[in-house]
Design a protein around this motif. Structure first.
Motif, PDB file in Angstrom:
ATOM      1  N   ASP A  34       0.803  -1.222   0.000  1.00  0.00           N
ATOM      2  CA  ASP A  34       0.000   0.000   0.000  1.00  0.00           C
ATOM      3  C   ASP A  34       0.832   1.266   0.000  1.00  0.00           C
ATOM      4  OD1 ASP A  34      -2.428   1.271  -0.271  1.00  0.00           O
ATOM      5  OD2 ASP A  34      -2.849   1.333   1.873  1.00  0.00           O
ATOM      6  N   GLY A  35       2.065   1.186  -0.471  1.00  0.00           N
ATOM      7  CA  GLY A  35       2.868   2.375  -0.692  1.00  0.00           C
ATOM      8  C   GLY A  35       3.683   2.828   0.503  1.00  0.00           C
ATOM      9  N   TRP A 130       1.629 -14.813   3.570  1.00  0.00           N
ATOM     10  CA  TRP A 130       0.734 -14.390   2.494  1.00  0.00           C
ATOM     11  C   TRP A 130       1.252 -13.125   1.846  1.00  0.00           C
ATOM     12  CZ3 TRP A 130      -0.985 -15.631   7.397  1.00  0.00           C
ATOM     13  CH2 TRP A 130      -1.104 -14.581   8.307  1.00  0.00           C
ATOM     14  N   THR A 131       0.864 -12.967   0.603  1.00  0.00           N
ATOM     15  CA  THR A 131       1.224 -11.780  -0.165  1.00  0.00           C
ATOM     16  C   THR A 131       0.289 -11.680  -1.360  1.00  0.00           C
ATOM     17  OG1 THR A 131       3.052 -10.529  -1.140  1.00  0.00           O
ATOM     18  CG2 THR A 131       2.927 -12.887  -1.684  1.00  0.00           C
ATOM     19  N   VAL A 132       0.383 -10.578  -2.075  1.00  0.00           N
ATOM     20  CA  VAL A 132      -0.422 -10.386  -3.279  1.00  0.00           C
ATOM     21  C   VAL A 132       0.203 -11.155  -4.443  1.00  0.00           C
ATOM     22  CG1 VAL A 132      -1.324  -8.147  -2.537  1.00  0.00           C
ATOM     23  CG2 VAL A 132       0.789  -8.239  -3.875  1.00  0.00           C
ATOM     24  N   PRO A 133      -0.594 -11.570  -5.426  1.00  0.00           N
ATOM     25  CA  PRO A 133      -0.055 -12.329  -6.558  1.00  0.00           C
ATOM     26  C   PRO A 133       1.071 -11.617  -7.308  1.00  0.00           C
ATOM     27  CG  PRO A 133      -2.443 -12.500  -6.538  1.00  0.00           C
ATOM     28  CD  PRO A 133      -2.064 -11.495  -5.474  1.00  0.00           C
ATOM     29  N   ALA A 134       1.040 -10.295  -7.363  1.00  0.00           N
ATOM     30  CA  ALA A 134       2.071  -9.553  -8.092  1.00  0.00           C
ATOM     31  C   ALA A 134       3.437  -9.607  -7.405  1.00  0.00           C
ATOM     32  CB  ALA A 134       1.639  -8.097  -8.270  1.00  0.00           C
ATOM     33  N   ASN A 135       3.482  -9.976  -6.145  1.00  0.00           N
ATOM     34  CA  ASN A 135       4.739 -10.011  -5.407  1.00  0.00           C
ATOM     35  C   ASN A 135       5.428 -11.362  -5.623  1.00  0.00           C
ATOM     36  OD1 ASN A 135       6.876  -9.613  -3.685  1.00  0.00           O
ATOM     37  ND2 ASN A 135       5.628  -9.043  -1.924  1.00  0.00           N
ATOM     38  N   THR A 136       5.875 -11.564  -6.853  1.00  0.00           N
ATOM     39  CA  THR A 136       6.451 -12.855  -7.237  1.00  0.00           C
ATOM     40  C   THR A 136       7.716 -13.189  -6.441  1.00  0.00           C
ATOM     41  OG1 THR A 136       7.621 -11.812  -9.073  1.00  0.00           O
ATOM     42  CG2 THR A 136       5.463 -12.801  -9.552  1.00  0.00           C
ATOM     43  N   ALA A 137       8.491 -12.174  -6.058  1.00  0.00           N
ATOM     44  CA  ALA A 137       9.699 -12.442  -5.271  1.00  0.00           C
ATOM     45  C   ALA A 137       9.331 -13.051  -3.924  1.00  0.00           C
ATOM     46  CB  ALA A 137      10.504 -11.162  -5.082  1.00  0.00           C
ATOM     47  N   HIS A 156      -9.417 -12.103   0.468  1.00  0.00           N
ATOM     48  CA  HIS A 156      -9.359 -10.661   0.276  1.00  0.00           C
ATOM     49  C   HIS A 156      -8.923 -10.035   1.589  1.00  0.00           C
ATOM     50  CE1 HIS A 156     -11.068 -10.276  -3.724  1.00  0.00           C
ATOM     51  NE2 HIS A 156     -11.923 -11.229  -3.397  1.00  0.00           N
ATOM     52  N   HIS A 157      -7.956  -9.147   1.516  1.00  0.00           N
ATOM     53  CA  HIS A 157      -7.490  -8.452   2.709  1.00  0.00           C
ATOM     54  C   HIS A 157      -8.589  -7.493   3.161  1.00  0.00           C
ATOM     55  CE1 HIS A 157      -5.130  -6.019   5.412  1.00  0.00           C
ATOM     56  NE2 HIS A 157      -4.088  -6.805   5.241  1.00  0.00           N
ATOM     57  N   PRO A 158      -8.961  -7.539   4.431  1.00  0.00           N
ATOM     58  CA  PRO A 158     -10.082  -6.720   4.888  1.00  0.00           C
ATOM     59  C   PRO A 158      -9.844  -5.209   4.821  1.00  0.00           C
ATOM     60  CG  PRO A 158      -9.084  -7.889   6.733  1.00  0.00           C
ATOM     61  CD  PRO A 158      -8.431  -8.397   5.486  1.00  0.00           C
ATOM     62  N   ARG A 159      -8.599  -4.785   4.662  1.00  0.00           N
ATOM     63  CA  ARG A 159      -8.314  -3.351   4.600  1.00  0.00           C
ATOM     64  C   ARG A 159      -8.611  -2.756   3.227  1.00  0.00           C
ATOM     65  NH1 ARG A 159      -2.494  -2.268   5.965  1.00  0.00           N
ATOM     66  NH2 ARG A 159      -2.194  -1.912   3.760  1.00  0.00           N
ATOM     67  N   LEU A 166      -4.395  -4.654  -4.316  1.00  0.00           N
ATOM     68  CA  LEU A 166      -3.726  -5.273  -3.169  1.00  0.00           C
ATOM     69  C   LEU A 166      -4.685  -6.084  -2.302  1.00  0.00           C
ATOM     70  CD1 LEU A 166      -1.346  -2.368  -2.067  1.00  0.00           C
ATOM     71  CD2 LEU A 166      -0.807  -4.364  -3.479  1.00  0.00           C
ATOM     72  N   SER A 167      -5.890  -6.303  -2.777  1.00  0.00           N
ATOM     73  CA  SER A 167      -6.876  -7.016  -1.971  1.00  0.00           C
ATOM     74  C   SER A 167      -6.624  -8.520  -1.909  1.00  0.00           C
ATOM     75  CB  SER A 167      -8.287  -6.758  -2.506  1.00  0.00           C
ATOM     76  OG  SER A 167      -9.220  -7.539  -1.804  1.00  0.00           O
ATOM     77  N   TRP A 168      -6.445  -9.155  -3.067  1.00  0.00           N
ATOM     78  CA  TRP A 168      -6.358 -10.615  -3.094  1.00  0.00           C
ATOM     79  C   TRP A 168      -4.998 -11.085  -2.596  1.00  0.00           C
ATOM     80  CZ3 TRP A 168      -9.738 -14.122  -2.713  1.00  0.00           C
ATOM     81  CH2 TRP A 168      -9.435 -15.461  -2.991  1.00  0.00           C
ATOM     82  N   HIS A 169      -5.022 -11.982  -1.613  1.00  0.00           N
ATOM     83  CA  HIS A 169      -3.793 -12.503  -1.024  1.00  0.00           C
ATOM     84  C   HIS A 169      -3.703 -14.014  -1.201  1.00  0.00           C
ATOM     85  CE1 HIS A 169      -3.186  -8.594   0.664  1.00  0.00           C
ATOM     86  NE2 HIS A 169      -2.121  -8.994   1.325  1.00  0.00           N
TER      87      HIS A 169
END
Length: 178
Positions: A34-35, A130-137, A156-159, A166-169
């Motif tokens: 989330d930046g 857990w992490t988001v799908p885009a965080n391949t590393a 889905h991350h509740p935040r 960044l929702s799907w983990h």
């Protein structure tokens, strides 16, 4: 304090705050989280981790390079999860490294040692991450650690709103060795 060949995992110190704040302000480091965040939010994370270490005996510890005592980030185990998801109260392994420490095997070295410590000192039947799908590393490291993707625990991350990037983990887990 836990030592590896190149690292020390230790409790947080007030002297870590500036380096951690700089890492937390880095757009690349925080891209899947989330930046960038400011100093007050960064200090609040350290305060929370110090509290966890005091009450539980473990946390996401400060990760220091032995060769020069540089704070590289964190790694360790904490009680994590999110209410209303399939992982409400998990023994979570996590890591975050400053950008100039990426790709050098530090996260794997620290994570393997953290998992070994967890199996020796905690009763949990599994360790999850857990992490988001885009965080391949990150999920790539989970696989190299022997963790398996557990789609039934993905959530889905509740935040975040369900359509937020960044929702799907993805959730990975490893069971206690026999």
């Amino acid at each position: 304090m836990i030592e590896t060949a190149r690292l020390v995992l230790r409790n947080w110190r007030d002297g870590d705050r500036e380096a951690f704040a700089a890492m937390s302000a880095d757009e690349a480091v925080m891209a899947h989280l989330d930046g960038p965040i400011g100093r007050a939010a960064s200090d609040a994370i350290i305060d929370r981790l110090v509290g966890e270490a005091a009450s539980l005996g473990h946390t996401f510890w400060a990760m220091e390079r032995k060769a020069d005592s540089t704070l590289l980030g964190f790694c360790g185990l904490r009680r994590g999860g999110h209410a209303g998801t399939p992982v409400p109260d998990e023994l979570e392994i996590g890591w975050r490294l400053r950008r100039d420490a990426w790709g050098q095997g530090f996260a794997r070295e620290a994570a393997e040692t953290s998992m070994t410590w967890g199996w020796a000192n905690l009763p949990d039947a599994r360790i999850a991450a857990w992490t988001v799908p885009a965080n391949t590393a990150s999920w790539g490291l989970m696989e190299r650690l022997g963790m398996n993707h557990r789609p039934e625990l993905d959530h889905h991350h509740p935040r975040f709103a369900a359509d937020h990037p960044l929702s799907w983990h993805l959730v990975y887990a490893i069971e206690r060795p026999q």
